[in-house]
Motif scaffolding. Sequence first.
Motif, PDB file in Angstrom:
ATOM      1  N   ALA A  85      40.556  39.769  42.534  1.00 42.55           N
ATOM      2  CA  ALA A  85      40.910  38.637  43.403  1.00 42.55           C
ATOM      3  C   ALA A  85      40.016  37.433  43.132  1.00 42.55           C
ATOM      4  O   ALA A  85      38.821  37.584  42.831  1.00 42.55           O
ATOM      5  CB  ALA A  85      40.792  39.052  44.867  1.00 42.55           C
ATOM      6  N   ASN A  86      40.590  36.244  43.216  1.00 43.34           N
ATOM      7  CA  ASN A  86      39.805  35.024  43.051  1.00 43.34           C
ATOM      8  C   ASN A  86      38.776  34.897  44.167  1.00 43.34           C
ATOM      9  O   ASN A  86      39.001  35.315  45.300  1.00 43.34           O
ATOM     10  CB  ASN A  86      40.720  33.791  43.060  1.00 43.34           C
ATOM     11  N   TYR A  87      37.626  34.310  43.831  1.00 45.75           N
ATOM     12  CA  TYR A  87      36.576  34.086  44.816  1.00 45.75           C
ATOM     13  C   TYR A  87      36.543  32.594  45.117  1.00 45.75           C
ATOM     14  O   TYR A  87      36.396  31.778  44.193  1.00 45.75           O
ATOM     15  CB  TYR A  87      35.229  34.550  44.256  1.00 45.75           C
ATOM     16  N   PRO A  88      36.688  32.190  46.376  1.00 47.08           N
ATOM     17  CA  PRO A  88      36.769  30.765  46.714  1.00 47.08           C
ATOM     18  C   PRO A  88      35.586  29.972  46.162  1.00 47.08           C
ATOM     19  O   PRO A  88      34.436  30.333  46.357  1.00 47.08           O
ATOM     20  CB  PRO A  88      36.760  30.774  48.249  1.00 47.08           C
ATOM     21  N   GLY A  89      35.899  28.899  45.448  1.00 48.27           N
ATOM     22  CA  GLY A  89      34.868  28.008  44.941  1.00 48.27           C
ATOM     23  C   GLY A  89      34.302  28.382  43.590  1.00 48.27           C
ATOM     24  O   GLY A  89      33.506  27.626  43.027  1.00 48.27           O
ATOM     25  N   LEU A  90      34.711  29.544  43.040  1.00 47.66           N
ATOM     26  CA  LEU A  90      34.176  29.987  41.754  1.00 47.66           C
ATOM     27  C   LEU A  90      35.283  30.106  40.715  1.00 47.66           C
ATOM     28  O   LEU A  90      36.444  30.334  41.039  1.00 47.66           O
ATOM     29  CB  LEU A  90      33.473  31.338  41.896  1.00 47.66           C
ATOM     30  N   VAL A  91      34.905  29.946  39.457  1.00 43.47           N
ATOM     31  CA  VAL A  91      35.836  30.128  38.340  1.00 43.47           C
ATOM     32  C   VAL A  91      35.188  31.024  37.292  1.00 43.47           C
ATOM     33  O   VAL A  91      33.964  31.121  37.192  1.00 43.47           O
ATOM     34  CB  VAL A  91      36.226  28.788  37.673  1.00 43.47           C
TER      35      VAL A  91
END
Length: 323
Positions: A85-91
Amino acid sequence: MTRKLRIATRGSALALAQTGMIGAELTRLTGVDVTITVITTEGDTSRASLASIGGTGVFASALRAALVEGSCDLVVHSLKDLPTANYPGLVLGAIPRREDPRDALCARDGLTLAELPPGARIGTGSPRRVAQLLSLRPDVTVVDIRGNVDTRLAKVSSGELDAVVLAAAGLTRLQRLDAVSEFFDLAIWPTAPGQGALAIEAREEDSIPELMTIHDANTGLSIAAERAVLAALEAGCSAPVGASAVLEGSSLNLSAVVYAADGSSELESNRSAVLPSGVSAGVSSSGLSRSAGEAAAAELGSAVARQLLDGGAGELAALGAAS
């Protein structure tokens, strides 16, 4: 003025070795000045089994929190430990070239899995490896273990265990391949999605173009397919799922297996896809955005997962409980 980057990592010998390699490569290729900060995670302090404390994702959470709050500019993960899952604010800023993705048996007296006697005690903390061991050798005793590579290998040299199963990539990076008695063929023993690869995360708003100098596009394609399997199955990092993607020319070949926890049964799916020609990875301010090739690879992974689910994979491995 020399540009500076702060990289955070876990404090294990393997994590430090991996991060040191990334820092040295960034400095060599771009001249950036790198400093390394050690972060302690729940996975490092807890002695409970990984499955009981939330799977290998527990290694990533503290690092990600440090990155979001600005304590560092980058974090280095073993990619197999990174939740899908994507982590908010990170790429995901870069995926360097993958090391050997296979698992390795480190056994006493140089024995192979087939040569170990009935009742042999084999250590691992991975539900997937437990299932694979019991599938091939239902007569052995699998022992749940934690600890770093040296701690696990010491259990064999002391006689507490007859063997342990470890990632070949970690043994390579620690220069401990001398301990290996057998490498498992990916065709019969697929490993965790992303195993052997590293992931470098950055903040979404930052501009760190240096990361593209260490990104390997071919590894990114294989990883996109493997992790899409895990994501579509809605399985956690520690679920009994193996996936292996290999790029041959413009064709990406993906094999994935879901195991019953006790190794008594398994479901397998194999598919290939021809990737778009002439595609280069898109670049965002921090690193990567999904290319057409990675999107096609991810769709291949999703198709494999759908076939597994249609065959009953969710019930076989209780995947929802592993998320």
